[in-house]
Design an enzyme around this catalytic site. Structure first.
Site, PDB file in Angstrom:
ATOM      1  N   PRO A 251      -8.260  34.357  56.097  1.00  0.00           N
ATOM      2  CA  PRO A 251      -9.663  33.914  56.126  1.00  0.00           C
ATOM      3  C   PRO A 251     -10.551  34.830  55.283  1.00  0.00           C
ATOM      4  CG  PRO A 251      -8.738  33.981  58.341  1.00  0.00           C
ATOM      5  CD  PRO A 251      -7.734  34.640  57.447  1.00  0.00           C
ATOM      6  N   THR A 253     -10.958  34.968  51.988  1.00  0.00           N
ATOM      7  CA  THR A 253     -10.477  35.428  50.691  1.00  0.00           C
ATOM      8  C   THR A 253     -10.988  34.578  49.530  1.00  0.00           C
ATOM      9  OG1 THR A 253      -8.447  34.181  51.129  1.00  0.00           O
ATOM     10  CG2 THR A 253      -8.410  36.548  51.563  1.00  0.00           C
ATOM     11  N   GLY A 254     -11.662  33.467  49.797  1.00  0.00           N
ATOM     12  CA  GLY A 254     -12.285  32.699  48.720  1.00  0.00           C
ATOM     13  C   GLY A 254     -11.630  31.372  48.418  1.00  0.00           C
ATOM     14  N   THR A 256     -12.252  28.309  49.816  1.00  0.00           N
ATOM     15  CA  THR A 256     -13.292  27.277  49.686  1.00  0.00           C
ATOM     16  C   THR A 256     -14.175  27.548  48.476  1.00  0.00           C
ATOM     17  OG1 THR A 256     -13.273  27.065  52.099  1.00  0.00           O
ATOM     18  CG2 THR A 256     -15.115  26.073  50.922  1.00  0.00           C
ATOM     19  N   GLU A 473      -9.342  62.959  69.440  1.00  0.00           N
ATOM     20  CA  GLU A 473      -9.553  62.600  68.033  1.00  0.00           C
ATOM     21  C   GLU A 473      -9.088  63.707  67.103  1.00  0.00           C
ATOM     22  OE1 GLU A 473     -10.281  59.676  67.137  1.00  0.00           O
ATOM     23  OE2 GLU A 473     -10.765  58.932  69.133  1.00  0.00           O
ATOM     24  N   ASP A 547      -4.109  53.025  71.074  1.00  0.00           N
ATOM     25  CA  ASP A 547      -3.036  53.671  70.317  1.00  0.00           C
ATOM     26  C   ASP A 547      -1.667  53.200  70.790  1.00  0.00           C
ATOM     27  OD1 ASP A 547      -5.049  55.152  69.104  1.00  0.00           O
ATOM     28  OD2 ASP A 547      -4.960  56.728  70.621  1.00  0.00           O
TER      29      ASP A 547
END
Length: 678
Positions: A251, A253-254, A256, A473, A547
């Site tokens: 979806p 990606t161009g 249409t 983190e 994770d």
């Protein structure tokens, strides 16, 4: 494109002298009927015209009868009213009768009118008023009935007219919903095609220049346009023009957009509709619309028919969830297959279709002769992202020093729609800060917001939770910096975003294949947060949920799909055809399932022990990094380089400048700490 549409829809047009003037509305025959009806009703309801003047019985008795000015008295039974006719020679005595030229009575009469209670009572009053009057001058009342034909007609026809009008309105609305735009708006056209037709007069402003990147896909589509413009160039050698092309890709990606560019470039009629437009609650409507669509296309050939999201009707037959029922989609697909390559030929009609679920399409639809070509529209690479940024940055007021190459490197894995969203979001962020131009920092903030969500600075996090998040983190960051194949780190933050309490941004290497060593390093890095919690606090939390989910899926893919387990062997249980989507049995035995489970667990445990060992070997640096993260809340690759030294296996490319984020007064919290990867 928006400006052109606005011009097409503008209510103004230019006159001969170039001045703008309002377009005259189109004439409609119903307007004439409406005006006649309004005038007729007004004349009758308002009773405009010559009519007698209102008066009272006392005035008639005292002034007119006593002075012998009355010629006739007419009693209207059904209206309980009396009309008075004066003698012609007595009209001059009553000049007020004719003062108004609009509603004054005629000279022939009646001249006055007044209501009565009952006919018998009025007869007695008239008899008593004429006592002593000779027989020659006595006025005998006349009795009549006055019919109101218009009122009776309206009273009889109005209820039926209201019922028919309401029924017609509801029926028209329902038939419009069922029949579509080209069906004329009635129930008899419910099976007509709802395709929009674009031709030379449509003024579609999008062309291939507006489609950035997608070089190979654009070349394939350009050739289809050439087929229609110069067919003899290809047919003179004996070749046949392809009948269809299928645009396949994720979806955004161009797909249409490519179809719109074809509509703008081709000088032939272009039919556009969605796959869901064929699906209807009425049985047989989908197949009927397919027949009507191809009938219109043949009449206007050569032309192009574009069906967006064709998987709505092209799903493989016999593999739908509603098992055993009569599926309208299958009937529609059967008709589509027949029209595309059946007994009748469709010369000059080329079918374009787009989907992101090519794996579930029916094999008969995908065969050569129907869709001869499959054009893959993939996620853009670095160079294509730079071109896409060039398209979406045109209307923006930018900092002259902004580098499109930098933005392209910061957005790996982004689709064209994602890049458009980044550009728009950066403009909104800059406007929120009351800037005159959009700077690099605004784009970085927009990327962070799209990936991680909006910063949540209102939630309260305890000191112990904040410390746990920081070490979690920092564990991810430490391992990703040390391991060779782990993704290079860009930024680490413990400021909550979306559902994540903390996040780490990476800049993954763009590669086509992934080795087993690379996947193991990525798994080890993902488990660094859980390993850090166990080492530092001797207990674990729910913060590693994301994770663990990621690592489990990756280990499962390594064992059951990619054949990276020695005990399971070089086998893959992945079904790319999608035929096993609705099956109830597994493609392997229970014994093999147990083996797969044990191999997945072994892979994860080895990666976890490796992560713990890496953190133990770099304990002091890990703690130093976590304390710095607690102090600043946001750290960058430069901070890791200052603690760990230069990365041995290459520096991450395209890293942004260090940005200073002020420490918020309060922090937010959620259930899980997620490891975000750009």
């Amino acid at each position: 494109m928006t400006e052109n549409n606005d011009q097409n829809k503008s209510p103004y047009q230019k006159g001969k002298n170039g001045n703008s003037m309002l377009k005259p509305p189109k004439f409609n025959a119903y307007w004439v009927y409406g005006l006649i009806a309004v005038a007729f009703i007004a004349l009758n309801l308002l009773n405009i015209g010559q009519k007698p003047q209102e008066t009272s019985w006392q005035k008639v008795k005292n002034d007119m009868i006593r002075n012998s000015d009355v010629e006739r008295i007419v009693v209207i039974r059904n209206l309980l009213a009396v009309n008075v006719y004066l003698k012609q020679e007595s009209l001059d005595k009553y000049p007020a009768l004719f003062e108004s030229s609009f509603d004054s009575p005629s000279k022939a009469g009646p001249h006055y009118t007044f209501p009565i209670g009952s006919i018998e009572q009025f007869a007695d009053q008239l008899e008593s008023a004429q006592e002593g009057v000779s027989e020659l001058n006595r006025i005998e009342p006349e009795y009549t009935t006055q019919e109101n034909y218009f009122g009776d007609f309206i009273g009889w026809i109005l209820p039926f007219a209201l019922i028919i009008g309401i029924w017609f309105y509801v029926f028209r609305r329902m038939s419009k919903g069922a029949g579509g735009g080209s069906g004329g708006g009635n129930i008899f056209n419910v099976g007509k095609s709802k395709a929009k037709v674009f031709d030379k007069e449509s003024n579609i402003s999008i062309n291939f220049k507006d489609v950035a990147g997608l070089a190979e896909a654009k070349q394939e589509v350009e050739e289809i346009v050439e087929f229609l413009k110069h067919p003899q160039r290809y047919t003179k050698l004996g070749g046949k023009i392809p009948k269809g092309a299928l645009l396949v890709g994720p979806p955004g990606t161009g797909k249409t957009l490519l179809a719109k560019a074809v509509a703008g470039e081709a000088n032939v009629p272009f039919f556009s509709m969605s796959g869901s437009d064929f699906v209807e609650m009425f049985v047989g409507v989908g197949a009927s619309r397919v027949r009507d669509l191809f009938k219109q296309a043949k009449e206007k050939s050569p032309c192009i028919v574009f069906i967006d999201e064709i998987d709505a009707i092209g799903r493989a037959r016999g593999k739908n969830p509603n098992m055993g029922s009569n599926d309208e989609r299958e009937n529609t697909l059967n008709q589509l297959l027949t029209e595309m390559d059946g007994f009748d030929t469709n010369s000059g009609v080329i079918i374009l279709a787009a989907t992101n679920r090519a794996d579930i399409l029916d094999r008969a639809l995908m065969r050569a002769g129907r869709f001869d070509r499959q054009i893959h529209v993939e996620l853009p690479d670095l160079n294509e992202r730079r071109e896409i940024f060039g398209v979406h940055l045109r209307p923006l007021k930018l900092d002259p020093n902004l580098d499109k190459e930098f933005l392209a490197k910061q957005t790996p894995g982004f689709s064209g729609a994602d890049i458009a969203n980044v550009c728009n979001e950066s403009a909104l962020i800059a406007a929120r800060k009351k800037k005159e131009i959009i700077e690099k920092q605004d784009f970085l903030d927009a990327i962070d917001r799209i990936i991680g969500g909006l910063e949540k600075k209102n939630k309260i996090i305890s000191l112990q939770e904040k410390k746990t998040i920081a070490y979690h983190e920092a564990g991810h960051a430490t391992i990703s910096w040390i391991l060779e194949h782990a993704h290079p780190l860009v930024k680490v933050t413990i400021v909550p975003r979306g559902k994540a309490l903390g996040a780490a941004w990476y800049l993954p290497e763009e590669r086509s294949i992934t080795t087993k060593e690379q996947m193991l390093d990525e798994m080890c890095s993902a488990l660094g947060g859980r390993a850090a919690e166990e080492i530092i606090f001797a207990k674990i939390s729910t913060g590693a949920q994301n994770d663990l989910e990621k690592v489990t899926k990756q280990a499962m893919a390594m064992v059951s799909i990619f054949g990276m387990s020695e005990k399971v062997g070089n086998v893959s249980y992945y079904d790319s055809s999608g035929q096993s989507d609705y099956g109830f049995s597994k493609p392997y035995s229970e014994k093999t399932a147990e083996l797969i489970d044990s191999e997945i667990k072994i892979l994860i445990e080895k990666s976890y022990k490796r992560a713990k060992q890496v953190l133990l070997d770099n304990m002091s640096k890990h703690k130093k990094l976590a304390e710095l993260l607690l102090e600043r809340e946001v750290i960058f690759s430069e901070d890791l380089e200052a603690i760990f030294g230069k990365r041995k296996f290459g520096e991450p490319q395209g890293l942004g400048e260090k940005k200073i984020i002020p420490i918020p007064e309060s922090k937010s919290t959620t259930n899980d700490s997620e490891n975000q990867t750009v």
